[in-house]
Design a protein around this motif. Structure first.
Motif, short mmCIF file in Angstrom:
data_model
loop_
_atom_site.label_atom_id
_atom_site.label_comp_id
_atom_site.label_asym_id
_atom_site.label_seq_id
_atom_site.Cartn_x
_atom_site.Cartn_y
_atom_site.Cartn_z
N THR A 167 0.94 22.42 28.05
CA THR A 167 1.17 24.27 26.90
C THR A 167 2.21 25.06 27.69
O THR A 167 2.75 25.13 28.47
CB THR A 167 -0.31 24.99 28.28
OG1 THR A 167 -0.56 24.81 28.99
CG2 THR A 167 -1.96 24.62 27.48
N PHE A 207 -4.68 24.75 21.24
CA PHE A 207 -5.92 25.36 22.53
C PHE A 207 -5.34 26.69 23.09
O PHE A 207 -4.17 27.11 23.37
CB PHE A 207 -5.84 24.39 24.09
CG PHE A 207 -6.11 24.56 24.95
CD1 PHE A 207 -7.74 24.39 25.53
CD2 PHE A 207 -5.76 24.85 26.46
CE1 PHE A 207 -8.57 24.73 26.29
CE2 PHE A 207 -5.94 25.73 27.66
CZ PHE A 207 -7.67 25.80 27.63
N THR A 227 -4.05 18.41 27.73
CA THR A 227 -3.34 19.45 27.21
C THR A 227 -1.76 19.99 27.36
O THR A 227 -1.71 19.86 28.79
CB THR A 227 -4.22 20.91 27.75
OG1 THR A 227 -5.35 20.12 27.22
CG2 THR A 227 -3.90 21.77 27.14
N PHE A 286 -3.49 20.27 22.12
CA PHE A 286 -4.89 19.34 23.13
C PHE A 286 -4.93 18.53 22.38
O PHE A 286 -5.02 18.43 20.75
CB PHE A 286 -6.54 20.29 22.85
CG PHE A 286 -7.78 19.55 23.83
CD1 PHE A 286 -6.99 18.31 24.45
CD2 PHE A 286 -8.71 20.27 23.50
CE1 PHE A 286 -7.67 18.19 25.16
CE2 PHE A 286 -9.57 19.05 24.00
CZ PHE A 286 -9.43 18.17 25.00
#
Length: 274
Positions: free
Chosen positions: A269, A74, A267, A39
């Motif tokens: 991921t 995150f 973010t 993040f």
């Protein structure tokens, strides 16, 4: 013969497209969904900790020179225990401290730090979100749901330094002011997933709260639109942009004051689903 082969080819393409349309994106169907990544928030942090004037907040970014940008972890987990219900948990944390020379006098936790004082200041923030949601509408390419949850905010801040004073008895004396609290903010929330095929999905989520509960009164907005790309059947990539806005007044023995915190940024991921 060549026209016959061409027709067979077209039928094969159409069958493939039809098959892809009939196969739901895993983000709509799989029981477990786990994602982890980084993040990159820009942050704005203001805290007040003075019993006589709890709303007199200090700008920890501007006055104390904390970094506006930071990279942190995150993590998000989702469990769909049946076709209608799901449990979601997520977390991230921000810790930042630095030294500064005050260009104005501040009062923090009833300790006065005069202009020109060399101080060290920092903020510790952790978020833990638990959410239980129910599916409202679903189809071949979408899902819509809503539910209830709680954001547990673990907030701490400190200012320390050698006091400047006209009183020789305390001039140069080291003082440290510190406050901390674990603040539960329940919320209502909703989500929407749209997956045009079994590779791509557009998702968005919204949480909101604004209530007074015991020793706390405050509000939050947690908004996160994003994209998901399924690289292979059980593995994919996600990109979101998060808007997290928190404010609260605290009335505890170890902290009587308030805070306003904003975290906004992308973010990135990787996720696994099964």
């Amino acid at each position: 013969m060549k026209y016959f082969l061409f027709i067979i080819f077209l039928l094969g393409i159409n069958a493939q497209i039809f098959s892809q349309e009939e196969t739901k994106n895993p983000i709509l169907t799989d029981k477990f969904y786990i994602e982890a990544g980084a993040f990159f928030p820009s942050k704005n942090i203001k805290l007040g900790a003075d019993a006589s004037s709890p709303d007199d907040e200090i700008d920890f970014n501007g006055t104390l020179g904390l970094n506006d940008n930071e990279t942190t972890y995150f993590v998000n987990f989702e469990w769909r225990w049946n076709k209608k219900w799901r449990l979601t948990a997520e977390t991230f944390a921000v810790n930042n401290a630095r030294k500064a020379v005050l260009d104005s006098t501040i009062v923090f936790d009833n300790i006065t730090f005069e202009e020109g004082t060399n101080v060290r200041a920092g903020v510790e923030f952790s978020l833990y979100r638990i959410f239980v949601g129910r599916l409202i509408s679903s189809g071949q390419k979408h899902s819509l749901g809503a539910g209830l949850g709680v954001h547990a905010l673990n907030v701490g801040a400190f200012v320390e330094g050698n006091i400047l004073s006209d009183n020789p008895e305390i001039d140069g004396e080291f003082r440290r002011a510190r406050v901390s609290a674990l603040i539960p903010l329940p919320n209502i929330g909703a989500w929407y997933h749209w997956a045009p095929n079994n590779k791509w999905a557009v998702i968005t989520r919204l949480d909101w709260f604004g209530l007074t509960i015991d020793q706390y009164s405050g509000g939050l907005w947690n908004i996160s639109p994003g994209f998901r790309y399924q690289i292979v059947d059980r593995f994919g990539l996600g990109i979101d942009y998060r808007f997290l806005l928190f404010n609260a007044r605290v009335d505890q023995d170890n902290w009587k004051g308030s805070f306003n915190m904003d975290f906004t940024g992308p973010t990135i991921t990787l996720h696994g689903n099964f």
